[in-house]
Design a protein around this motif. Structure first.
Motif, PDB file in Angstrom:
ATOM      1  N   ARG A  14      10.789 -13.363   9.977  1.00  0.00           N
ATOM      2  CA  ARG A  14       9.754 -13.135  10.988  1.00  0.00           C
ATOM      3  C   ARG A  14       8.394 -13.509  10.421  1.00  0.00           C
ATOM      4  NH1 ARG A  14      11.042  -7.330  13.764  1.00  0.00           N
ATOM      5  NH2 ARG A  14      12.484  -8.172  15.293  1.00  0.00           N
ATOM      6  N   PRO A  15       7.445 -13.868  11.305  1.00  0.00           N
ATOM      7  CA  PRO A  15       6.085 -14.169  10.828  1.00  0.00           C
ATOM      8  C   PRO A  15       5.507 -12.968  10.068  1.00  0.00           C
ATOM      9  CG  PRO A  15       6.342 -14.796  13.142  1.00  0.00           C
ATOM     10  CD  PRO A  15       7.588 -14.040  12.745  1.00  0.00           C
ATOM     11  N   GLY A  16       4.914 -13.240   8.937  1.00  0.00           N
ATOM     12  CA  GLY A  16       4.292 -12.189   8.136  1.00  0.00           C
ATOM     13  C   GLY A  16       5.248 -11.503   7.167  1.00  0.00           C
ATOM     14  N   VAL A  17       6.549 -11.786   7.252  1.00  0.00           N
ATOM     15  CA  VAL A  17       7.529 -11.189   6.346  1.00  0.00           C
ATOM     16  C   VAL A  17       7.859 -12.205   5.261  1.00  0.00           C
ATOM     17  CG1 VAL A  17       9.858 -10.259   6.104  1.00  0.00           C
ATOM     18  CG2 VAL A  17       8.510  -9.717   8.141  1.00  0.00           C
ATOM     19  N   LYS A  18       7.706 -11.786   4.028  1.00  0.00           N
ATOM     20  CA  LYS A  18       8.014 -12.651   2.892  1.00  0.00           C
ATOM     21  C   LYS A  18       9.369 -12.255   2.312  1.00  0.00           C
ATOM     22  CE  LYS A  18       3.162 -12.955   1.626  1.00  0.00           C
ATOM     23  NZ  LYS A  18       2.166 -12.632   0.598  1.00  0.00           N
ATOM     24  N   LEU A  19      10.006 -13.175   1.649  1.00  0.00           N
ATOM     25  CA  LEU A  19      11.285 -12.894   1.005  1.00  0.00           C
ATOM     26  C   LEU A  19      11.152 -11.749   0.007  1.00  0.00           C
ATOM     27  CD1 LEU A  19      14.220 -13.790   0.909  1.00  0.00           C
ATOM     28  CD2 LEU A  19      13.595 -15.410  -0.875  1.00  0.00           C
ATOM     29  N   SER A  20      10.004 -11.643  -0.655  1.00  0.00           N
ATOM     30  CA  SER A  20       9.787 -10.577  -1.643  1.00  0.00           C
ATOM     31  C   SER A  20       9.798  -9.191  -1.007  1.00  0.00           C
ATOM     32  CB  SER A  20       8.469 -10.802  -2.392  1.00  0.00           C
ATOM     33  OG  SER A  20       7.372 -10.738  -1.485  1.00  0.00           O
ATOM     34  N   HIS A  21       9.535  -9.086   0.292  1.00  0.00           N
ATOM     35  CA  HIS A  21       9.574  -7.784   0.964  1.00  0.00           C
ATOM     36  C   HIS A  21      10.973  -7.177   0.915  1.00  0.00           C
ATOM     37  CE1 HIS A  21       5.868  -9.041   3.541  1.00  0.00           C
ATOM     38  NE2 HIS A  21       5.527  -8.606   2.346  1.00  0.00           N
ATOM     39  N   TYR A  22      11.993  -8.007   0.808  1.00  0.00           N
ATOM     40  CA  TYR A  22      13.367  -7.508   0.784  1.00  0.00           C
ATOM     41  C   TYR A  22      13.750  -6.863  -0.547  1.00  0.00           C
ATOM     42  CZ  TYR A  22      14.253  -9.313   5.386  1.00  0.00           C
ATOM     43  OH  TYR A  22      14.215  -9.515   6.733  1.00  0.00           O
ATOM     44  N   GLY A  24      11.465  -4.829  -1.835  1.00  0.00           N
ATOM     45  CA  GLY A  24      10.502  -3.734  -1.782  1.00  0.00           C
ATOM     46  C   GLY A  24      10.760  -2.863  -0.577  1.00  0.00           C
ATOM     47  N   VAL A  25       9.791  -2.845   0.323  1.00  0.00           N
ATOM     48  CA  VAL A  25       9.829  -1.914   1.451  1.00  0.00           C
ATOM     49  C   VAL A  25      10.984  -2.190   2.417  1.00  0.00           C
ATOM     50  CG1 VAL A  25       8.209  -3.163   2.936  1.00  0.00           C
ATOM     51  CG2 VAL A  25       8.361  -0.664   3.057  1.00  0.00           C
ATOM     52  N   LEU A  26      11.401  -3.427   2.575  1.00  0.00           N
ATOM     53  CA  LEU A  26      12.511  -3.739   3.483  1.00  0.00           C
ATOM     54  C   LEU A  26      13.869  -3.720   2.783  1.00  0.00           C
ATOM     55  CD1 LEU A  26      10.984  -6.695   5.554  1.00  0.00           C
ATOM     56  CD2 LEU A  26      11.135  -4.285   6.179  1.00  0.00           C
ATOM     57  N   GLY A  27      13.880  -3.523   1.481  1.00  0.00           N
ATOM     58  CA  GLY A  27      15.122  -3.541   0.719  1.00  0.00           C
ATOM     59  C   GLY A  27      15.519  -2.159   0.229  1.00  0.00           C
ATOM     60  N   MET A  62       6.482   4.459  -2.672  1.00  0.00           N
ATOM     61  CA  MET A  62       6.782   4.310  -1.248  1.00  0.00           C
ATOM     62  C   MET A  62       6.976   5.656  -0.568  1.00  0.00           C
ATOM     63  SD  MET A  62       9.182   1.030  -0.823  1.00  0.00           S
ATOM     64  CE  MET A  62       9.086  -0.272  -2.014  1.00  0.00           C
ATOM     65  N   VAL A  63       7.650   6.580  -1.248  1.00  0.00           N
ATOM     66  CA  VAL A  63       7.837   7.930  -0.680  1.00  0.00           C
ATOM     67  C   VAL A  63       6.479   8.559  -0.389  1.00  0.00           C
ATOM     68  CG1 VAL A  63       8.539  10.294  -1.233  1.00  0.00           C
ATOM     69  CG2 VAL A  63      10.098   8.406  -1.678  1.00  0.00           C
ATOM     70  N   GLY A  64       5.578   8.500  -1.353  1.00  0.00           N
ATOM     71  CA  GLY A  64       4.265   9.099  -1.174  1.00  0.00           C
ATOM     72  C   GLY A  64       3.484   8.477  -0.038  1.00  0.00           C
ATOM     73  N   GLN A  65       3.506   7.163   0.042  1.00  0.00           N
ATOM     74  CA  GLN A  65       2.768   6.482   1.103  1.00  0.00           C
ATOM     75  C   GLN A  65       3.379   6.752   2.482  1.00  0.00           C
ATOM     76  OE1 GLN A  65       1.106   2.440  -0.213  1.00  0.00           O
ATOM     77  NE2 GLN A  65       2.772   2.887  -1.662  1.00  0.00           N
ATOM     78  N   MET A  66       4.699   6.788   2.555  1.00  0.00           N
ATOM     79  CA  MET A  66       5.358   7.109   3.825  1.00  0.00           C
ATOM     80  C   MET A  66       5.022   8.530   4.262  1.00  0.00           C
ATOM     81  SD  MET A  66       9.129   5.468   3.435  1.00  0.00           S
ATOM     82  CE  MET A  66       9.380   3.722   3.161  1.00  0.00           C
ATOM     83  N   ALA A  67       5.058   9.462   3.322  1.00  0.00           N
ATOM     84  CA  ALA A  67       4.744  10.852   3.643  1.00  0.00           C
ATOM     85  C   ALA A  67       3.298  10.982   4.122  1.00  0.00           C
ATOM     86  CB  ALA A  67       5.007  11.755   2.442  1.00  0.00           C
ATOM     87  N   LYS A  68       2.376  10.254   3.488  1.00  0.00           N
ATOM     88  CA  LYS A  68       0.974  10.275   3.922  1.00  0.00           C
ATOM     89  C   LYS A  68       0.856   9.729   5.343  1.00  0.00           C
ATOM     90  CE  LYS A  68      -2.407  11.122   2.331  1.00  0.00           C
ATOM     91  NZ  LYS A  68      -3.173  12.383   2.495  1.00  0.00           N
ATOM     92  N   MET A  69       1.549   8.655   5.631  1.00  0.00           N
ATOM     93  CA  MET A  69       1.504   8.057   6.969  1.00  0.00           C
ATOM     94  C   MET A  69       2.033   9.023   8.023  1.00  0.00           C
ATOM     95  SD  MET A  69       2.744   4.207   6.021  1.00  0.00           S
ATOM     96  CE  MET A  69       2.651   3.549   7.674  1.00  0.00           C
TER      97      MET A  69
END
Length: 96
Positions: A14-22, A24-27, A62-69
């Motif tokens: 998808r536009p804006g999604v990089k392979l490296s995201h998989y 990280g946050v998408l993986g 990621m846990v901390g940032q998700m919890a803050k969100m």
């Protein structure tokens, strides 16, 4: 693992999604963080306080940032003063 549980990276991202995201946050790290908060921790935000051990690592960050969100108060632990500063100054943790 059974084939039904394997996530295949789509050939067209998808536009804006990089392979490296998989990796990280998408993986696996992102899924681990999300399922730890919602499925295992059964987080009920806003209003809860979340303590993240190893918060400077990829999953802990990621846990901390998700919890803050989600509106939680987040406290992180880490192994050095530099990492603790990073948690509050760069990642938005409430305390470290």
């Amino acid at each position: 693992s059974p084939g039904g549980e394997v996530v295949v990276i789509p050939p067209e991202l998808r536009p804006g999604v990089k392979l490296s995201h998989y990796v990280g946050v998408l993986g696996m790290p992102g899924w681990t963080a999300y399922s730890g908060l919602t499925r295992i921790g059964r987080l009920k935000c806003p209003g809860e306080t979340v303590l993240v051990s190893g918060a400077a690592g990829v999953c802990g960050a990621m846990v901390g940032q998700m919890a803050k969100m989600l509106g939680c108060r987040v406290i992180g632990t880490a192994g050095s003063e530099d990492k603790l500063r990073h948690l509050t100054s760069a990642l938005g943790f409430d305390a470290a």
